[in-house]
Design an enzyme around this catalytic site. Sequence first.
Site, short mmCIF file in Angstrom:
data_model
loop_
_atom_site.label_atom_id
_atom_site.label_comp_id
_atom_site.label_asym_id
_atom_site.label_seq_id
_atom_site.Cartn_x
_atom_site.Cartn_y
_atom_site.Cartn_z
N TRP A 10 0.89 -1.27 0.08
CA TRP A 10 0.00 0.01 -0.02
C TRP A 10 0.84 1.33 -0.06
CZ3 TRP A 10 -4.19 -1.78 4.02
CH2 TRP A 10 -4.84 -2.77 3.29
N HIS A 95 12.73 -2.92 -1.49
CA HIS A 95 11.80 -2.43 -2.60
C HIS A 95 12.63 -1.26 -3.47
CE1 HIS A 95 8.51 -0.68 -4.45
NE2 HIS A 95 7.76 -1.58 -4.44
N GLU A 167 10.98 -7.88 -9.26
CA GLU A 167 10.15 -6.33 -9.65
C GLU A 167 11.25 -5.50 -10.57
OE1 GLU A 167 6.87 -5.32 -6.74
OE2 GLU A 167 8.66 -4.65 -6.00
N SER A 213 3.14 -3.33 -12.10
CA SER A 213 1.71 -3.18 -13.02
C SER A 213 0.99 -4.39 -13.14
CB SER A 213 2.28 -2.50 -14.27
OG SER A 213 2.70 -1.26 -13.95
C1 PEP Z 1 5.00 -2.46 -6.20
O1 PEP Z 1 5.01 -1.37 -5.40
O2 PEP Z 1 5.77 -3.16 -5.69
C2 PEP Z 1 4.51 -2.69 -7.45
C3 PEP Z 1 4.64 -3.46 -8.20
O3 PEP Z 1 3.56 -1.33 -7.63
P1 PEP Z 1 2.60 -1.42 -9.04
O4 PEP Z 1 1.79 -2.55 -9.09
O5 PEP Z 1 1.78 -0.26 -8.78
O6 PEP Z 1 3.44 -1.54 -10.34
#
Ligand code: PEP
Length: 252
Positions: A10, A95, A167, A213
Amino acid sequence: MRRPVIAGNWKMYKTIAEAVDFVEKIKPVAESAEHCEVVVAPPFTALAAVAKAAKGSKVAVAAQDVHWDKEGAHTGDVSPLMLSDAGCTHVIIGHSERRQDHAETDDLVNRRLKAALAAGLTPIVCVGETLVEREAGRTLEVLERQFLRGLAGLTSSDFSRIIIAYEPVWAIGTGRTATPEMAAESHRYLRELARRQFGQEEAGAIRILYGGSVKPDNVGGLMAQEEIDGALVGGASLKVDSFSALIQYRRG
Ligand code: PEP
């Protein structure tokens, strides 16, 4: 069998009341989702209230960062013990927004990771390349560096307690998702690194989530990849409808 995880990050959204209201609404959805684990990562201010609301349910609570010391003169930081005390069972570490905005390094990721493990938390360790790195053909090299340094010194038993999130930085909050095949290639490489470092069994068991995303309309395609064990979701985890749809994903 690796049990999939759908985790909502979040970030810096939701007041305490909004976060608790969200969890109350998501609890029955998590309850009926036999196929995956559900984790939410509220901001620090809402952790204790969300953990209280989630108690006894299938919603687990994660923090978004952690310091490595048990306590001390670290203004603005929160220790692993404090997170457990607030009711957290998980914590996101490394992150890309921490790496970018707060000069997070692989060595700091490593310190946080070891401290989280020592406190009995389940770390969700994030790795991923930037757009510049991908376009320079350096994706696997970056993943290798983040993996080896970030996870340095872990035993196989430590490793079996963590979750990895791949990610790609260029896909976070941009609406650009890695194709399922692109994601799977990175996941395969991370699993190969796990095999070399920790052994075949550990590599087969480690859960590697994809983040970047992820939305209700692309989660099925991503989850159809054998290598993808769940999703770490930012934007689409903020609304009850979309997060519920993500939890109820169908592979395909
Ligand atoms: C995240 O915050 O780890 C992320 C993947 O964000 P989003 O899904 O908005 O790309």
